[in-house]
Design a protein around this motif. Structure first.
Motif, mmCIF file in Angstrom:
data_model
loop_
_atom_site.group_PDB
_atom_site.id
_atom_site.type_symbol
_atom_site.label_atom_id
_atom_site.label_comp_id
_atom_site.label_asym_id
_atom_site.label_seq_id
_atom_site.Cartn_x
_atom_site.Cartn_y
_atom_site.Cartn_z
ATOM 1 N N HIS A 162 -16.291 -5.478 -3.881
ATOM 2 C CA HIS A 162 -15.077 -4.730 -3.538
ATOM 3 C C HIS A 162 -15.186 -4.028 -2.190
ATOM 4 O O HIS A 162 -14.257 -3.347 -1.775
ATOM 5 C CB HIS A 162 -14.747 -3.725 -4.635
ATOM 6 C CG HIS A 162 -14.568 -4.388 -5.964
ATOM 7 N ND1 HIS A 162 -13.489 -5.204 -6.259
ATOM 8 C CD2 HIS A 162 -15.360 -4.398 -7.058
ATOM 9 C CE1 HIS A 162 -13.624 -5.670 -7.489
ATOM 10 N NE2 HIS A 162 -14.744 -5.198 -7.992
ATOM 11 N N GLY A 163 -16.324 -4.141 -1.520
ATOM 12 C CA GLY A 163 -16.463 -3.596 -0.184
ATOM 13 C C GLY A 163 -17.362 -2.379 -0.107
ATOM 14 O O GLY A 163 -18.434 -2.340 -0.706
ATOM 15 N N LEU B 279 -12.774 6.958 2.161
ATOM 16 C CA LEU B 279 -12.478 5.785 2.979
ATOM 17 C C LEU B 279 -12.871 4.547 2.191
ATOM 18 O O LEU B 279 -13.867 4.569 1.451
ATOM 19 C CB LEU B 279 -13.282 5.822 4.279
ATOM 20 C CG LEU B 279 -13.097 7.035 5.167
ATOM 21 C CD1 LEU B 279 -14.131 7.037 6.282
ATOM 22 C CD2 LEU B 279 -11.693 7.073 5.725
ATOM 23 N N HIS B 280 -12.116 3.451 2.354
ATOM 24 C CA HIS B 280 -12.455 2.177 1.739
ATOM 25 C C HIS B 280 -12.396 1.095 2.790
ATOM 26 O O HIS B 280 -11.452 1.030 3.580
ATOM 27 C CB HIS B 280 -11.482 1.831 0.604
ATOM 28 C CG HIS B 280 -11.751 0.486 0.016
ATOM 29 N ND1 HIS B 280 -10.983 -0.617 0.336
ATOM 30 C CD2 HIS B 280 -12.721 0.046 -0.809
ATOM 31 C CE1 HIS B 280 -11.459 -1.669 -0.311
ATOM 32 N NE2 HIS B 280 -12.513 -1.302 -1.012
ATOM 33 N N GLN B 281 -13.416 0.255 2.788
ATOM 34 C CA GLN B 281 -13.479 -0.898 3.672
ATOM 35 C C GLN B 281 -13.638 -2.133 2.801
ATOM 36 O O GLN B 281 -14.538 -2.184 1.963
ATOM 37 C CB GLN B 281 -14.676 -0.751 4.621
ATOM 38 C CG GLN B 281 -14.938 -1.961 5.489
ATOM 39 C CD GLN B 281 -16.238 -1.802 6.284
ATOM 40 O OE1 GLN B 281 -16.598 -0.701 6.687
ATOM 41 N NE2 GLN B 281 -16.935 -2.901 6.480
ATOM 42 N N SER B 282 -12.764 -3.117 2.986
ATOM 43 C CA SER B 282 -12.877 -4.365 2.212
ATOM 44 C C SER B 282 -14.162 -5.095 2.570
ATOM 45 O O SER B 282 -14.699 -4.925 3.667
ATOM 46 C CB SER B 282 -11.687 -5.281 2.494
ATOM 47 O OG SER B 282 -10.503 -4.677 2.029
ATOM 48 N N GLY C 60 0.801 -1.209 0.000
ATOM 49 C CA GLY C 60 0.000 0.000 0.000
ATOM 50 C C GLY C 60 0.835 1.262 0.000
ATOM 51 O O GLY C 60 2.045 1.238 0.202
ATOM 52 N N VAL D 299 -17.375 2.210 0.475
ATOM 53 C CA VAL D 299 -16.662 3.488 0.428
ATOM 54 C C VAL D 299 -17.500 4.576 1.081
ATOM 55 O O VAL D 299 -18.722 4.445 1.220
ATOM 56 C CB VAL D 299 -16.303 3.917 -1.019
ATOM 57 C CG1 VAL D 299 -15.343 2.931 -1.666
ATOM 58 C CG2 VAL D 299 -17.553 4.095 -1.858
ATOM 59 N N SER E 295 -7.639 3.121 3.548
ATOM 60 C CA SER E 295 -8.190 1.820 3.884
ATOM 61 C C SER E 295 -8.412 1.763 5.396
ATOM 62 O O SER E 295 -7.512 2.054 6.172
ATOM 63 C CB SER E 295 -7.209 0.729 3.457
ATOM 64 O OG SER E 295 -7.710 -0.532 3.794
ATOM 65 N N TYR F 154 -7.916 7.476 -1.226
ATOM 66 C CA TYR F 154 -8.723 6.571 -0.405
ATOM 67 C C TYR F 154 -7.857 6.011 0.710
ATOM 68 O O TYR F 154 -6.776 5.477 0.450
ATOM 69 C CB TYR F 154 -9.248 5.398 -1.236
ATOM 70 C CG TYR F 154 -10.450 5.726 -2.072
ATOM 71 C CD1 TYR F 154 -11.724 5.338 -1.663
ATOM 72 C CD2 TYR F 154 -10.327 6.417 -3.271
ATOM 73 C CE1 TYR F 154 -12.845 5.632 -2.434
ATOM 74 C CE2 TYR F 154 -11.438 6.716 -4.043
ATOM 75 C CZ TYR F 154 -12.687 6.317 -3.617
ATOM 76 O OH TYR F 154 -13.783 6.607 -4.386
ATOM 77 N N LYS G 1 -10.655 -0.541 8.673
ATOM 78 C CA LYS G 1 -11.346 -1.797 8.975
ATOM 79 C C LYS G 1 -12.851 -1.623 8.942
ATOM 80 O O LYS G 1 -13.568 -2.491 8.465
ATOM 81 C CB LYS G 1 -10.911 -2.324 10.342
ATOM 82 C CG LYS G 1 -9.510 -2.857 10.339
ATOM 83 C CD LYS G 1 -9.140 -3.459 11.662
ATOM 84 C CE LYS G 1 -7.710 -3.965 11.574
ATOM 85 N NZ LYS G 1 -7.272 -4.658 12.751
#
Length: 121
Positions: free
Chosen positions: A101-102, A117-120, A50, A104, A73, A71, A75
């Motif tokens: 893909h989770g 923000l991105h969350q898997s 990352g 956002v 990442s 973005y 939890k």
């Protein structure tokens, strides 16, 4: 090829550091002067994948709502969103699914940058 570095422009370094430290529960590096720039680095572990980056204050770096979107990442997006407004930012888009893909969410930081923000899944 992959992205490995970003710089988020700030107008007020102390305010911006306080914002990001608060919403992500992190400790950023002490300010470092590099020529006419002042920078504060986000935490980074060299053995992890990352990108990492810095907050940067410099005359030619202007916070922006337009342009590239960084973005972060996390939890759980819903753990971060409530901290944004109380820390001086603004939630632009609540947590939303992007399928397999989770999730956002988008926000405006204390400096006027649009960030995400991105969350898997």
């Amino acid at each position: 090829m992959r992205a490995n570095w970003f710089e988020l422009p700030v107008s007020d370094m102390d305010r911006a550091k306080a914002f990001y430290q608060s919403i992500f529960n992190i400790q950023m590096a002490e300010n470092m002067e590099m020529g006419t720039s002042v920078m504060s680095f986000f935490p980074f572990e060299t053995d992890q994948d990352g990108a990492t980056g810095t907050l940067i204050k410099q005359e030619t770096y202007v916070p922006s709502y337009e342009g590239a979107l960084v973005y972060f990442s996390v939890k759980e997006i819903n753990d971060v969103l409530p901290k944004i407004e109380s820390s001086g930012g603004k939630v632009l888009n609540e947590k939303m699914s992007i399928g397999e893909h989770g999730f956002v969410a988008h926000f405006e930081d204390s400096e006027g940058n649009r960030v995400a923000l991105h969350q898997s899944a």
